[in-house]
Write an enzyme that holds these catalytic residues in place. Structure first.
Site, PDB file in Angstrom:
ATOM      1  N   GLU A  28       0.842  -1.193   0.000  1.00 57.53           N
ATOM      2  CA  GLU A  28       0.000   0.000   0.000  1.00 57.53           C
ATOM      3  C   GLU A  28       0.877   1.244   0.000  1.00 57.53           C
ATOM      4  OE1 GLU A  28      -3.883   1.775   2.425  1.00 57.53           O
ATOM      5  OE2 GLU A  28      -2.863  -0.028   3.136  1.00 57.53           O
ATOM      6  N   ASN A 175     -12.354  -1.643  -0.918  1.00 57.62           N
ATOM      7  CA  ASN A 175     -11.597  -2.107   0.246  1.00 57.62           C
ATOM      8  C   ASN A 175     -12.279  -1.615   1.510  1.00 57.62           C
ATOM      9  OD1 ASN A 175      -8.976  -2.914   1.777  1.00 57.62           O
ATOM     10  ND2 ASN A 175      -9.338  -0.787   2.367  1.00 57.62           N
ATOM     11  N   GLU A 176     -12.525  -2.526   2.429  1.00 49.05           N
ATOM     12  CA  GLU A 176     -13.106  -2.179   3.730  1.00 49.05           C
ATOM     13  C   GLU A 176     -14.245  -1.175   3.566  1.00 49.05           C
ATOM     14  OE1 GLU A 176     -10.110  -1.245   6.667  1.00 49.05           O
ATOM     15  OE2 GLU A 176      -9.242  -3.265   6.528  1.00 49.05           O
ATOM     16  N   TYR A 252      -6.678  -8.915  11.831  1.00 51.25           N
ATOM     17  CA  TYR A 252      -5.341  -8.623  12.334  1.00 51.25           C
ATOM     18  C   TYR A 252      -5.169  -9.205  13.737  1.00 51.25           C
ATOM     19  CZ  TYR A 252      -4.412  -5.419   8.475  1.00 51.25           C
ATOM     20  OH  TYR A 252      -4.190  -4.886   7.226  1.00 51.25           O
ATOM     21  N   GLU A 308      -6.096  -9.174   3.822  1.00 47.50           N
ATOM     22  CA  GLU A 308      -5.317  -8.452   4.833  1.00 47.50           C
ATOM     23  C   GLU A 308      -5.276  -9.303   6.095  1.00 47.50           C
ATOM     24  OE1 GLU A 308      -5.947  -4.296   5.635  1.00 47.50           O
ATOM     25  OE2 GLU A 308      -6.506  -3.876   3.530  1.00 47.50           O
ATOM     26  N   GLN A 357       2.296  -5.943   5.714  1.00 51.18           N
ATOM     27  CA  GLN A 357       2.504  -5.702   4.298  1.00 51.18           C
ATOM     28  C   GLN A 357       3.915  -6.166   3.927  1.00 51.18           C
ATOM     29  OE1 GLN A 357       1.428  -1.696   3.128  1.00 51.18           O
ATOM     30  NE2 GLN A 357      -0.561  -1.858   4.089  1.00 51.18           N
TER      31      GLN A 357
END
Length: 504
Positions: A28, A175-176, A252, A308, A357
């Site tokens: 990103e 995204n999201e 996460y 992610e 990432q």
């Protein structure tokens, strides 16, 4: 009763194929991932190819990076692709409001990203802007990238120096969308995903695999709403899912809360086991979301893409809090190994995953020193390298029959295995902070011999690599024995190991 940790692997019971794309990556426009990580510019004194840092590319080629997701993340839904084409000096600037509130000069855009993917030998995964973009903008980007004739966007691409179209297999629809991608309700986004997918067209021989922005963690309502938006999934199992082909999931791992995520290196026993328990929660999420998907998709046409995942700690002291730079220890490596075991076990549904990432951000493969330019391979990088044999291999049934608990909700041992041709790869993780495990693995169904065994560990669980000690955590040879079909191996505390087998 014996307390020897034991597992069983059925070498003659192959399951689903483990797509190499579960070993995918994410880059990103965030902190020093792109600028100072991949991209050093054509005037840099660092060795580079057209501005792309050479040693970063070489390190990632060594782990056979299969795909790279770009330009975000939250950044994707602020990104307008036309700002990143044409002469760099003439490209407009923008504010990266999500990550550090810095000014982005768009020096790294579409052509640079596609050049990077070609250097890496990786498939591009492009995330389209739904949050602040338009259907036409996205549709023209697909045309610009993938059309071969004299269409308007193909002509624009040629004017910018690229004659032949690129192959772009993966296309992200937002995204999201439940958060930074628009704060939409599930029903709103499901309608938008259908609309945008319709205009993300296949040009020539390029077939897009369209991935709709999916749920945050345990939001099953989001997944169910997207599944209801598909056309007839119970039809011919050979017919692809329409209008898109996959949904995503984000999760996460941390030892604290979103307000105080925990320290990357200064952790104690409680933080270690909290992290391991939360890493293992990925399997629960895969089961729960897959169960919802199975209800609507009995033929499993729709892929689940975990685009992610990884650890998220408080940033290193003295660094920009918006750049998400964190150190990477053995704890991070074991979080990765636990995730991969789960992805292997659910290979029939999980078709791709992208760690967050790749360089200098969150659970990175590579850290580069901004002052000296030194490159460091992290413990997580070594897990990817040691597990490379699972790429496109066939998952094997692997069961832990008995193992001491490392802590509440944390078993001491995690195992997965796969086979290809006349070989197999066994991955083993000791999740105990301070106890060794003498493991016995019953290999059933075929005769086997050990080709190579390696272990990843360090002096303590917070061990990590630096420019001064680049090999503090690195794979080393591991002693094993194999008698009467039983593989015996001693796993040090907080360690990850792989055993490569030859099969007869």
């Amino acid at each position: 009763m014996s307390t020897t940790p034991t597992a069983v692997i059925d070498l003659d019971l192959p399951g689903a194929t483990i797509s190499r794309h579960v070993y995918g990556h994410f880059a990103e426009h965030l902190g020093r991932c792109i600028y100072g990580g991949f991209w050093v510019g054509e005037d840099s004194t660092e060795p580079h190819v057209r501005g792309i840092r050479t040693d970063v590319v070489e390190a990632l080629r060594a782990i056979a990076i299969p795909n790279l997701r770009w330009p975000g993340g939250c950044f994707a839904d602020d990104y307008h692709w036309r700002d990143g084409i044409g002469p760099r000096a003439a490209r407009p600037r923008m504010v990266n409001s999500h990550w550090g509130d810095v000014v982005e000069d768009n020096a790294f855009g579409t052509h640079e990203f596609m050049d990077l993917c070609e250097l890496l030998g990786a498939d591009p995964y492009v995330s389209a802007n739904i949050g602040s973009g338009t259907v036409r903008e996205m549709s023209e980007w697909v045309e610009y990238l993938t059309r071969a004739d004299d269409s308007p966007m193909a002509a624009l691409r040629r004017a910018n120096g690229r004659d032949a179209p690129w192959r772009v297999p993966f296309w992200g629809l937002g995204n999201e969308a439940w958060g930074c991608g628009g704060h939409l309700r599930a029903e709103q986004f499901a309608s938008l995903a259908r609309q945008y997918a319709t205009y993300a067209r296949n040009h020539g021989g390029n077939a897009l695999y369209r991935i709709a922005a999916g749920a945050n963690e345990s939001d099953l309502h989001w997944t169910e709403t997207l599944m209801r938006s598909f056309d007839d999934l119970a039809a011919d199992p050979d017919e692809p899912a329409r209008p898109f082909q996959a949904v995503s999931l984000h999760y996460y791992t941390m030892s604290g809360s979103w307000g105080d995520k925990g320290d990357a290196t200064g952790f104690g026993t409680d933080e270690w086991y909290t992290t391991m328990a939360r890493a293992r929660r990925m399997e629960e999420l895969l089961i729960r979301h897959s169960t919802v998907m199975d209800r609507y998709d009995p033929h499993r046409k729709v892929g689940l893409v975990v685009d992610e995942w990884g650890t998220w700690w408080n940033v290193e002291k003295g660094t920009n809090p918006g750049f998400l730079y964190q150190q990477n220890t053995l704890r991070d490596a074991l979080v990765a190994s636990v995730h991969f075991d789960a992805f292997h076990r659910h290979a029939e549904r999980v078709v791709m995953a992208n760690i967050a990432q790749t360089v200098n951000v969150l659970q990175a493969m590579i850290l580069t020193d901004p002052d000296t330019g030194a490159l460091v391979l992290t413990p997580t990088y070594h897990v990817f390298e040691m597990n490379r044999g699972h790429h496109d291999a066939t998952a094997l049934a692997a069961h832990v029959l008995q193992a001491p608990a490392a802590a509440d909700d944390v078993p001491g041992l995690s195992v997965s295995a796969s086979t290809r041709d006349d070989g197999a790869l066994v991955s083993l993780s000791n999740l105990s902070l301070d106890a060794s495990l003498e493991v016995q693995v019953d290999l059933r169904g075929r005769s086997a011999s050990v080709r190579r065994a390696r272990v990843l560990t360090g002096a303590d669980a917070s061990s990590h690599n630096t420019p001064e000690t680049p090999d503090a955590v690195a794979p080393a040879a591991l002693d094993t024995s194999l008698q009467d079909g039983v593989l015996s191996v001693t796993l040090p505390p907080h360690s990850f190991a792989t055993v490569e087998l030859d099969l007869a």
